[in-house]
Design a protein around this motif. Structure first.
Motif, mmCIF file in Angstrom:
data_model
loop_
_atom_site.group_PDB
_atom_site.id
_atom_site.type_symbol
_atom_site.label_atom_id
_atom_site.label_comp_id
_atom_site.label_asym_id
_atom_site.label_seq_id
_atom_site.Cartn_x
_atom_site.Cartn_y
_atom_site.Cartn_z
ATOM 1 N N SER A 139 0.854 -1.063 -0.182
ATOM 2 C CA SER A 139 0.068 0.098 -0.048
ATOM 3 C C SER A 139 0.809 1.098 0.099
ATOM 4 C CB SER A 139 -0.839 0.092 1.273
ATOM 5 O OG SER A 139 -0.222 0.151 2.371
ATOM 6 N N PRO A 140 0.311 2.298 -0.487
ATOM 7 C CA PRO A 140 1.266 3.563 -0.432
ATOM 8 C C PRO A 140 1.403 4.034 0.904
ATOM 9 C CG PRO A 140 -0.915 3.990 -1.135
ATOM 10 C CD PRO A 140 -0.970 2.525 -1.423
ATOM 11 N N GLN A 141 0.949 3.636 1.852
ATOM 12 C CA GLN A 141 0.937 4.315 3.116
ATOM 13 C C GLN A 141 2.198 3.498 3.844
ATOM 14 O OE1 GLN A 141 -1.807 3.113 2.024
ATOM 15 N NE2 GLN A 141 -3.430 4.814 2.024
ATOM 16 N N LEU A 142 2.054 2.067 3.634
ATOM 17 C CA LEU A 142 3.090 1.245 4.015
ATOM 18 C C LEU A 142 4.312 1.533 3.428
ATOM 19 C CD1 LEU A 142 4.039 -1.042 5.681
ATOM 20 C CD2 LEU A 142 3.211 -2.468 4.266
ATOM 21 N N LEU A 143 4.400 1.639 2.109
ATOM 22 C CA LEU A 143 5.566 1.929 1.216
ATOM 23 C C LEU A 143 6.158 3.270 1.892
ATOM 24 C CD1 LEU A 143 7.506 1.328 -0.812
ATOM 25 C CD2 LEU A 143 6.108 2.319 -2.460
ATOM 26 N N ARG A 144 5.355 4.546 2.139
ATOM 27 C CA ARG A 144 6.055 5.724 2.556
ATOM 28 C C ARG A 144 6.622 5.331 4.146
ATOM 29 N NH1 ARG A 144 2.347 11.049 3.912
ATOM 30 N NH2 ARG A 144 4.149 12.316 4.505
ATOM 31 N N LYS A 145 5.855 4.716 4.768
ATOM 32 C CA LYS A 145 6.654 4.475 6.143
ATOM 33 C C LYS A 145 8.017 3.569 6.005
ATOM 34 C CE LYS A 145 2.070 4.256 8.902
ATOM 35 N NZ LYS A 145 1.369 3.475 9.544
ATOM 36 N N ILE A 146 8.149 2.498 5.053
ATOM 37 C CA ILE A 146 9.030 1.814 4.958
ATOM 38 C C ILE A 146 10.474 2.781 4.276
ATOM 39 C CG2 ILE A 146 10.181 -0.176 3.926
ATOM 40 C CD1 ILE A 146 7.584 -1.733 4.185
ATOM 41 N N LEU A 147 10.088 3.452 3.355
ATOM 42 C CA LEU A 147 11.213 4.143 2.752
ATOM 43 C C LEU A 147 11.590 5.342 3.779
ATOM 44 C CD1 LEU A 147 9.808 4.150 -0.902
ATOM 45 C CD2 LEU A 147 11.908 2.807 0.004
ATOM 46 N N TYR A 148 10.777 5.853 4.510
ATOM 47 C CA TYR A 148 10.967 6.903 5.414
ATOM 48 C C TYR A 148 11.914 6.207 6.494
ATOM 49 C CZ TYR A 148 10.768 9.893 9.361
ATOM 50 O OH TYR A 148 11.186 10.765 10.491
ATOM 51 N N ALA A 149 11.406 5.119 6.943
ATOM 52 C CA ALA A 149 12.486 4.621 8.093
ATOM 53 C C ALA A 149 13.784 4.058 7.417
ATOM 54 C CB ALA A 149 11.609 3.188 8.317
ATOM 55 N N TYR A 150 13.728 3.703 6.177
ATOM 56 C CA TYR A 150 15.126 3.408 5.436
ATOM 57 C C TYR A 150 15.972 4.510 5.471
ATOM 58 C CZ TYR A 150 17.587 0.598 2.015
ATOM 59 O OH TYR A 150 18.675 -0.112 1.128
#
Length: 261
Positions: free
Chosen positions: A86-97
């Protein structure tokens, strides 16, 4: 003796720490696992992003993080093997990365994006990292950038002539041209609206989510893959790599204030 490397995954933590003392640039490639026609591998976007990031790093003398192989692509969910976050999950993951690296010295990021569906999310992530860490982030996509540099290379396909050419230049052993099929013909939705590689009104593209009209069994769009070749792929990739190496050089010239100043 350990060979010199610019791949972050091959460094020890002390070597990473030392590198960040003299250069705060980090390249993060982002890919996708999705269909690209019956002749290309599911990891096409990931292979292209990872390949380009590694060569940009070599040319610019910048560290390269491991490629993130998943993205946002709901339009191909009917194809087996496709993985879409989901775009919400992808945003969280890439931000955390990015945030993990920012906490240990990275201040300038280049996201090498291999998949169109990631573009909107990456634009949000670049803002998140700026406002939270005052990290300067850039994000580029080869299929948009190269036609601006070399108009003779329009890159107007998905799994078609240009993307297949890139794969032939990178991983020819994973491409089976005997299985290449013509893309779905453009669908005439109204007198002046057509749906193909892009959706157009009076010949000019606009955004609309109507993928049921665009994707057939083949899974590739735009320019037909037949005739794809390594030389064209190498030209596309070289233009993109050279541009991004220069971009990193310019990003290094920008003076960044400490967060909170």
């Amino acid at each position: 003796m350990k060979r010199k490397t610019l791949l972050a995954a091959e460094l020890s933590w002390t070597e990473f720490e030392e590198y960040m003392r003299h250069d705060d640039v980090l390249i993060i490639p982002v890919g996708m696992l999705e269909e690209h026609g019956q002749h290309n591998p599911l990891g096409t976007d990931t292979y292209i992003a990872g390949h380009c990031a590694a060569l940009i790093g070599e040319r610019a003398g910048a560290l390269v993080a491991p490629v993130f192989p998943y993205g946002y692509g709901p339009e191909g969910k009917k194809f087996p093997g496709q993985v879409s976050l989901s775009p919400q999950l992808l945003r969280k993951i890439l931000y955390a990365y990015g945030a993990c690296y920012a906490k240990h010295g990275a201040r300038r990021f280049l996201f090498v994006n291999g998949h169109g569906g990631n573009a909107g999310v990456l634009r949000m992530v670049t803002g998140d990292l700026w406002y939270d860490y005052h990290a300067l982030c850039a994000s580029t996509e080869w299929w948009l950038l190269v036609p601006q540099i070399k108009p003779e290379l329009p890159c107007n396909d998905h799994g078609g002539f240009y993307e297949t050419s890139c794969m032939l230049a990178i991983k020819p052993e994973l491409v089976d041209m005997n299985r290449a099929q013509d893309p779905v013909p453009d669908t005439i939705l109204s007198e002046h609206i057509r749906a193909g590689y892009t959706v157009t009104y009076q010949g000019e593209p606009f955004f609309a989510t109507i993928d049921d009209y665009r994707l057939g069994r083949a899974g590739n769009l735009g320019a037909p893959p037949q005739g794809a070749n390594e030389r064209i792929g190498a030209d596309v990739l070289e233009a993109y790599i050279d541009y991004n190496a220069g971009l990193i050089g310019e990003l290094r010239k920008i003076e960044l204030q400490n967060k909170g100043n």
